[in-house]
Design an enzyme around this catalytic site. Structure first.
Site, PDB file in Angstrom:
ATOM      1  N   ASP A 172       0.849  -1.174   0.000  1.00 14.13           N
ATOM      2  CA  ASP A 172       0.000   0.000   0.000  1.00 14.13           C
ATOM      3  C   ASP A 172       0.892   1.234   0.000  1.00 14.13           C
ATOM      4  O   ASP A 172       1.803   1.338   0.828  1.00 14.13           O
ATOM      5  CB  ASP A 172      -0.873  -0.012   1.273  1.00 14.13           C
TER       6      ASP A 172
ATOM      7  N   ASP B 102      -3.141   4.532  -2.508  1.00 10.80           N
ATOM      8  CA  ASP B 102      -4.244   5.029  -1.685  1.00 10.80           C
ATOM      9  C   ASP B 102      -4.739   6.396  -2.193  1.00 10.80           C
ATOM     10  O   ASP B 102      -3.923   7.289  -2.455  1.00 10.80           O
ATOM     11  CB  ASP B 102      -3.731   5.169  -0.237  1.00 10.80           C
TER      12      ASP B 102
ATOM     13  N   GLU C 276      -6.420   3.657  -6.073  1.00  7.36           N
ATOM     14  CA  GLU C 276      -7.734   3.751  -5.440  1.00  7.36           C
ATOM     15  C   GLU C 276      -8.321   5.105  -5.827  1.00  7.36           C
ATOM     16  O   GLU C 276      -7.785   6.152  -5.442  1.00  7.36           O
ATOM     17  CB  GLU C 276      -7.628   3.639  -3.914  1.00  7.36           C
TER      18      GLU C 276
ATOM     19  N   HIS D 229     -11.065  -3.582   2.934  1.00 12.13           N
ATOM     20  CA  HIS D 229     -11.074  -3.293   4.372  1.00 12.13           C
ATOM     21  C   HIS D 229     -11.932  -2.081   4.736  1.00 12.13           C
ATOM     22  O   HIS D 229     -12.051  -1.743   5.905  1.00 12.13           O
ATOM     23  CB  HIS D 229      -9.632  -3.058   4.833  1.00 12.13           C
ATOM     24  N   ASP D 230     -12.496  -1.385   3.736  1.00 11.51           N
ATOM     25  CA  ASP D 230     -13.343  -0.213   3.997  1.00 11.51           C
ATOM     26  C   ASP D 230     -14.827  -0.513   3.785  1.00 11.51           C
ATOM     27  O   ASP D 230     -15.670   0.351   4.037  1.00 11.51           O
ATOM     28  CB  ASP D 230     -12.989   0.931   3.036  1.00 11.51           C
TER      29      ASP D 230
HETATM   30  O1  TEU Z   1      -9.782   5.049   1.612  1.00 11.75           O
HETATM   31  C1  TEU Z   1     -10.223   6.192   0.935  1.00 11.75           C
HETATM   32  C2  TEU Z   1     -11.646   6.425   0.995  1.00 11.75           C
HETATM   33  O2  TEU Z   1     -12.197   7.011   0.076  1.00 11.75           O
HETATM   34  C3  TEU Z   1     -12.313   5.954   2.230  1.00 11.75           C
HETATM   35  O3  TEU Z   1     -12.090   6.896   3.208  1.00 11.75           O
HETATM   36  C4  TEU Z   1     -13.718   5.755   2.057  1.00 11.75           C
HETATM   37  O4  TEU Z   1     -14.364   6.961   1.775  1.00 11.75           O
HETATM   38  C5  TEU Z   1     -14.227   5.210   3.338  1.00 11.75           C
HETATM   39  O5  TEU Z   1     -13.302   4.310   3.861  1.00 11.75           O
HETATM   40  C6  TEU Z   1     -15.498   4.509   3.121  1.00 11.75           C
HETATM   41  O6  TEU Z   1     -15.888   3.968   4.327  1.00 11.75           O
HETATM   42  C7  TEU Z   1      -8.418   4.881   1.772  1.00 11.75           C
HETATM   43  C8  TEU Z   1      -8.152   3.667   2.622  1.00 11.75           C
HETATM   44  O7  TEU Z   1      -8.604   2.526   1.951  1.00 11.75           O
HETATM   45  C9  TEU Z   1      -8.794   3.872   3.962  1.00 11.75           C
HETATM   46  O8  TEU Z   1      -8.661   2.736   4.778  1.00 11.75           O
HETATM   47  C10 TEU Z   1      -8.133   5.063   4.615  1.00 11.75           C
HETATM   48  O9  TEU Z   1      -8.786   5.365   5.805  1.00 11.75           O
HETATM   49  C11 TEU Z   1      -8.178   6.301   3.712  1.00 11.75           C
HETATM   50  O10 TEU Z   1      -7.802   6.010   2.363  1.00 11.75           O
HETATM   51  C12 TEU Z   1      -7.190   7.330   4.198  1.00 11.75           C
HETATM   52  O11 TEU Z   1      -5.882   6.898   3.979  1.00 11.75           O
END
Ligand code: TEU
Ligand code: CA
Length: 544
Positions: free
Chosen positions: A98, A193, A247, A319-320
């Site tokens: 990442d 990211d 992403e 994971h989100d």
């Molecule tokens: O996620 C980016 C993102 O757009 C997320 O914040 C999304 O809006 C949210 O998780 C939806 O629930 C990335 C990573 O995958 C995330 O884990 C991080 O928190 C974020 O960037 C900040 O680095």
């Protein structure tokens, strides 16, 4: 499309905190991952994407980095990291790290030097003497006052995640050095990211008033980004046999091609989020009932939009995101729907991404109490919803149970023992009680398990190039329950049929329907006439 290892491969995402603990402290770690390589090999995946393991104060579980060249002690040491790279490579598995460079931690030495106004670091971040009106992805304001520097700094995520200033060539130099450091250590690429947020409009002007992400018109896919990404490509990436997946929330296929088309290649592929809105308005904190058509439509649009021009990533989980079987599948047909969803997504054109636990149909945590959730987004959104939207505790808890990122972050369910085989100690986040029936050990015993089904999909993909490279056509774009599509390569024709409902549904006639041999199904003996609840079938045929 040109044939490459990252197009043919299958990626497995590991969220290290929740995968496997090796020393009983309740946190997953690198030696834990090393010990689970046999699971990855059995499954047949060829690439691992590892969520951040760098030094971090863990405000956002590692997405707030304080040293890009050090391993977070909870996860292990640099020696453990080297051993993991070697172990994976020995098993024929590549490793993608990442890369989190839209922001750092506020505890990163660069930010601390910037706060002190040291000349080299003065412009490493975005500072303003008047407060801007942008809002954060995690709820609340995106500008925070720093009393020492006597200015406001920008953070699109938490207060502890200040945004880097990509206009500054020294910042870009640092990022390139970090990339080279990891590539030279042997890693095979990066998941970048929130990469389409890195460029901000000059002067950081205020945004139009709106409920969601005020200010976004000044940074989403900002034109300056292309210069930054092509610099990374020319100076670093093009010198290695590696790939990148960006992403990128809020992109259309047309915008996507400005990053990934064959003649641009600033990124090799990207994660789009359109299909993640199938059960919500725009973002998951504004839920709406799931309708299959709202999943089909964006997926088809992306298949058609990139066809012959760019490469898709295929995912339902990370994971989100809450667990896909809880969102788009069925409690009553847990196994059938988990297998149907896997068929639906992984037979499209693109590179499949499996998120840990998806291969055994792990479900949402659905914890009843706010205190059971640790995720910063969950906690901030709860507060924002109560304060700004004036929702009651009960209303907000319904949203939390459905949308929280911790739904996907509960420990990996290896077996039926008290902590699911994840740890000997106290897990950092509660284990889902359903691990007594949903776990890897149980699935390994059962030839009809979800795990066995994933293994078969991956094996089929290695056998039939049509699954990887075939052209895509949606056969029933308007059907409300069935997703039916066709893949064609040379004279091989693949027909994929998925029933998104608990109703037995007659398969409508479409041009050239039926015939051939069924190569995969989630029920014994599929019939070409109808689909049972959550049934999926894949037929293979040769053109005459
Ligand atoms: O996620 C980016 C993102 O757009 C997320 O914040 C999304 O809006 C949210 O998780 C939806 O629930 C990335 C990573 O995958 C995330 O884990 C991080 O928190 C974020 O960037 C900040 O680095
Ligand atoms: Ca540990």
């Amino acid at each position: 499309m040109k044939h490459t290892w990252y197009r043919e491969g299958v990626v497995y995402q590991i969220y290290p905190r929740s995968f496997q603990d090796s020393n009983g402290d309740g946190f997953g770690d690198l030696p834990g991952i090393l010990s689970r390589i046999p699971h990855l090999r059995d499954l047949g995946v060829s690439i691992v994407w590892l969520s951040p393991v760098y030094a971090s104060p863990n405000d956002d579980n590692g997405y707030d980095i304080s040293d890009y060249r050090a391993i977070q002690p909870e996860f292990g040491t640099m020696e453990d990291m080297k051993a993991l790279i070697a172990g994976l490579h020995q098993a024929g598995i590549r490793l993608v790290m990442d890369l989190v460079v839209n922001h750092t931690s506020d505890e990163h030495p660069w930010f601390q030097a910037s706060v002190r106004n040291e000349p080299r670091y003065r412009d490493f971040y975005h500072w303003k003497t008047e407060k801007g009106n942008w809002t954060s992805f995690f709820g609340g304001e995106a500008w925070t006052w720093n009393p020492e520097r006597k200015a406001y700094y920008l953070h699109l995520f938490s207060k502890k995640q200040p945004d880097l200033n990509w206009d500054n060539p020294e910042v870009r130099q640092e990022v390139k050095d970090i990339m080279r450091f990891w590539l030279d250590l042997g890693v095979d690429g990066f998941r970048c990211d929130v990469i389409n947020l890195i460029a901000k409009a000059d002067g950081l002007p205020n945004g139009k008033p709106t409920l969601i992400l005020q200010g976004k018109e000044h940074y989403l896919n900002h034109p300056k980004i292309h210069a930054y990404l092509s610099e990374l490509r020319d100076d670093v990436l093009s010198h290695y046999d590696c790939f990148t997946v960006g992403e990128t929330a809020f992109v259309s296929p047309k915008t996507a091609l400005t990053y990934i088309s064959e003649n641009v290649r600033e990124l090799d592929m990207l994660f789009q989020f359109d299909h993640m809105a199938a059960d919500c308005h725009f973002v998951k904190w504004f839920p709406k009932p799931f309708r299959p058509i709202n999943l089909k439509r964006p997926l088809t649009r992306w298949q058609e939009g990139l066809q012959g021009k760019g490469w898709n990533s295929l995912y339902l989980e990370n994971h989100d995101q809450p667990r896909s079987v809880s969102r788009f599948g069925s409690e009553a047909y847990h196994k059938e729907s988990a297998k149907m969803l896997a068929t639906m997504i992984f037979f499209q054109q693109g590179t499949p991404f499996i998120y840990q636990g998806q291969e055994i149909g792990m479900k949402n945590a659905d914890f009843p109490n706010l205190s059971d959730y640790q995720d910063i987004e969950t906690q901030n959104m709860y507060r924002t919803g109560r304060k700004l939207l004036l929702l009651s505790h009960e209303q907000m808890m319904r949203r939390v149970r459905r949308a929280s990122r911790d739904n996907a972050r509960t420990p990996m369910q290896w077996d039926a023992s008290p902590n699911a085989g994840f740890t000997e100690g106290k897990p950092w986040l509660k284990v889902n009680p359903n691990h007594q029936s949903i776990n890897v050990a149980a699935d390994r015993e059962d030839p009809q398990s979800i795990l066995a089904f994933f293994r078969t999909i991956i094996a089929l993909r290695k056998l039939h190039p049509v699954i990887v490279y075939g052209d895509f056509t949606d056969l029933l774009p308007k059907h409300r329950r069935i997703y039916a599509y066709r893949r064609i390569l040379g004279d091989t024709v693949l027909t994929v049929l998925c029933n998104f409902s608990a109703k037995t549904t007659k398969i409508p006639r479409f041009p050239g329907a039926g015939g051939g041999q069924m190569i995969l199904g989630n029920y014994p003996l599929g019939s070409p006439e109808l689909l049972r609840p959550y049934e999926s079938q894949v037929w293979m045929n040769t053109k005459k």
